[in-house]
Design an enzyme around this catalytic site. Structure first.
Site, mmCIF file in Angstrom:
data_model
loop_
_atom_site.group_PDB
_atom_site.id
_atom_site.type_symbol
_atom_site.label_atom_id
_atom_site.label_comp_id
_atom_site.label_asym_id
_atom_site.label_seq_id
_atom_site.Cartn_x
_atom_site.Cartn_y
_atom_site.Cartn_z
ATOM 1 N N ASP A 147 0.815 -1.217 0.000
ATOM 2 C CA ASP A 147 0.000 0.000 0.000
ATOM 3 C C ASP A 147 0.855 1.277 0.000
ATOM 4 O O ASP A 147 2.084 1.215 -0.104
ATOM 5 C CB ASP A 147 -0.939 -0.061 1.227
ATOM 6 C CG ASP A 147 -2.296 0.547 0.964
ATOM 7 O OD1 ASP A 147 -2.396 1.410 0.080
ATOM 8 O OD2 ASP A 147 -3.253 0.164 1.659
ATOM 9 N N ASP A 207 -10.032 3.516 -3.319
ATOM 10 C CA ASP A 207 -10.733 2.278 -2.948
ATOM 11 C C ASP A 207 -12.153 2.227 -3.489
ATOM 12 O O ASP A 207 -12.913 3.197 -3.405
ATOM 13 C CB ASP A 207 -10.806 2.143 -1.425
ATOM 14 C CG ASP A 207 -9.434 2.023 -0.797
ATOM 15 O OD1 ASP A 207 -8.439 2.089 -1.532
ATOM 16 O OD2 ASP A 207 -9.382 1.878 0.429
HETATM 17 C C1 GLA Z 1 -5.957 1.367 1.592
HETATM 18 C C2 GLA Z 1 -6.064 0.396 0.426
HETATM 19 C C3 GLA Z 1 -7.216 -0.567 0.667
HETATM 20 C C4 GLA Z 1 -6.992 -1.330 1.970
HETATM 21 C C5 GLA Z 1 -6.814 -0.347 3.113
HETATM 22 C C6 GLA Z 1 -6.373 -1.033 4.395
HETATM 23 O O1 GLA Z 1 -7.058 2.203 1.684
HETATM 24 O O2 GLA Z 1 -6.226 1.093 -0.773
HETATM 25 O O3 GLA Z 1 -7.353 -1.461 -0.409
HETATM 26 O O4 GLA Z 1 -5.867 -2.146 1.824
HETATM 27 O O5 GLA Z 1 -5.823 0.632 2.817
HETATM 28 O O6 GLA Z 1 -6.175 -0.133 5.440
#
Ligand code: GLA
Length: 415
Positions: A147, A207
């Site tokens: 990430d 997301d």
């Molecule tokens: C970010 C990522 C998500 C998930 C969250 C976890 O937002 O883009 O896909 O992995 O972190 O905290």
């Protein structure tokens, strides 16, 4: 160790993730985040894997079980500097869980961040790449989602981000264990332009959330060109719009545009909306990572993610994603024509109806084959990949698409 060394020399002449032998087709599996967020434990992961296997999804190719954020304690081990799994969630440790997942026939994936912390505030791997890669390999990890949170300002340009993600790529390859490297940089520094030499896939947006088209200020970008703040709570249509121009950037041996895990089965969309979601993810060759509670999934939702014809297209070796041939305004939204050639000479053709009105449209073969005009003259048989009905195509195909639905066909040459 000797085996590892020989393996490394024999199969990874250049220490780059895209040469780790993985990612010849988009990855398929399950990821804990969309449904469970931080509420994860060894038991939840095992029961997810059990249901995936029982419902026949492992046999269809959903092979990676990936545990997302929130598996660790908030501080590293003061002596070894390793990240420590939370013993209340994983009383027998991660290796034990990984062994159980492997014994069931799956591959095992984990999560970290190229930052000081993960997005949920647990220790990230920035500047601890070698320790963490070695730890992951010792736990039998086959997949790392990596990430972008708390990156300490080491981002904002493609080269800054490249350098930051490259360190983990090299660390993973140095372990000698083939570990699928799934970047989650959200598209903020255009990873489709620089990640292919170090990774197997890269997220292209903020997301996803379980909604077809609702605008949300937390996902302010409407286009892939929006650099700097991709956010979260991005709808399916928002992500589709961002993905359309990027088909040209994905292919086997380079890597895949990751449109994020699937929401099918989480309850926020209608059947037709989930059909659009799954169809577009499949034909754009996004990873197909389930993101729901598979044990509680309806038969209808299960039938969507089990569509063998679309999985076959998603996993077709040696072909690029389908391309958008046009996008047009229609009703309260847009409609999109997609088409792409498959490895045996067939074509996939899809009409996406983003609008809340029924759509009837005569699709012209000149549009479908705009870059391959000789094919426009040919006779094709079209099989609808949701109803299985076939029809002959001659210059046009008539499409009837429900609100927010998608019609998709496999075109084969007529004998
Ligand atoms: C970010 C990522 C998500 C998930 C969250 C976890 O937002 O883009 O896909 O992995 O972190 O905290």
């Amino acid at each position: 160790m000797i085996y590892n060394f020989l393996f490394l020399v024999a199969t990874i002449p250049v220490a780059l993730a895209h040469d780790n032998g993985l990612g010849l087709t988009p990855q398929m599996g399950w990821n804990s985040w969309n449904k469970y967020g931080c509420n994860i434990s060894a038991n939840d992961i095992i029961s997810a894997a059990t249901s995936i296997k029982e419902k026949g999804l492992l046999d269809l190719g959903y092979e990676y079980i990936v545990m997302d954020d929130c598996w660790a304690l908030k501080t590293r081990d003061p002596v070894t500097k390793q990240i420590v799994p939370d013993p209340s969630k994983f009383p027998n440790g991660i290796k034990n869980l990984s062994d159980s997942i492997h014994d069931m026939g799956f591959k095992w994936g984990m999560y970290s961040s190229a930052g000081k912390y993960t997005c949920a505030g647990y220790p990230g791997s920035l500047d601890y790449e070698e320790i963490d890669a070695t730890t992951f390999a010792s736990w039998g990890v086959d997949y790392l989602k990596y990430d972008n949170c708390y990156n300490q300002g080491r981002s904002g340009t493609p080269s800054e981000s490249f350098k930051r993600y490259e360190v983990m790529s090299k660390a993973l390859n140095s372990t000698g264990r083939p570990i699928f490297y799934s970047l989650c940089q959200w598209g903020e520094d255009g990873p489709w332009n620089w990640a292919s030499t170090i990774a197997n896939s890269w997220r292209i947006s903020g997301d996803i959330y379980d909604n077809f088209n609702r605008y949300d200020d937390r996902c302010p970008c409407e286009s892939f060109q929006c650099i700097g703040l991709q956010g979260f709570d991005c709808s399916v249509m928002n992500i589709i719009r961002k993905a359309l121009p990027l088909s040209q950037k994905a292919r086997d041996r380079d890597g895949w545009n990751d449109l994020d895990s699937l929401e099918v089965g989480n309850g926020g969309m209608t059947y037709d909306e989930y059909v659009t979601h799954f169809t577009v993810w499949a034909i754009l060759k996004s990873p197909l990572m389930l993101g729901n509670d598979v044990s509680a999934m309806s038969d209808q939702d299960l039938s969507i993610v089990s569509n063998r014809d679309l999985i076959t297209i998603n996993q077709d070796r040696g072909t690029q994603p389908a391309y958008s041939k046009w996008t047009k305004n229609y009703g309260d939204s847009i409609i999109i024509l997609l088409s792409g050639e498959l490895s045996n000479g067939d074509w996939v053709v899809a009409l996406v109806n983003g609008a809340s009105q029924q759509l009837t449209y005569n699709i012209s073969m000149t549009d479908v084959f705009i870059d391959n005009r000789i094919y426009a003259e040919k006779r094709w048989v079209a099989r609808d990949l949701w109803t299985n009905e076939t029809s002959s195509v001659n210059n046009f195909i008539i499409s009837n698409v429900k609100p927010h639905g998608t019609q998709v066909w496999r075109f084969s040459k007529s004998s």
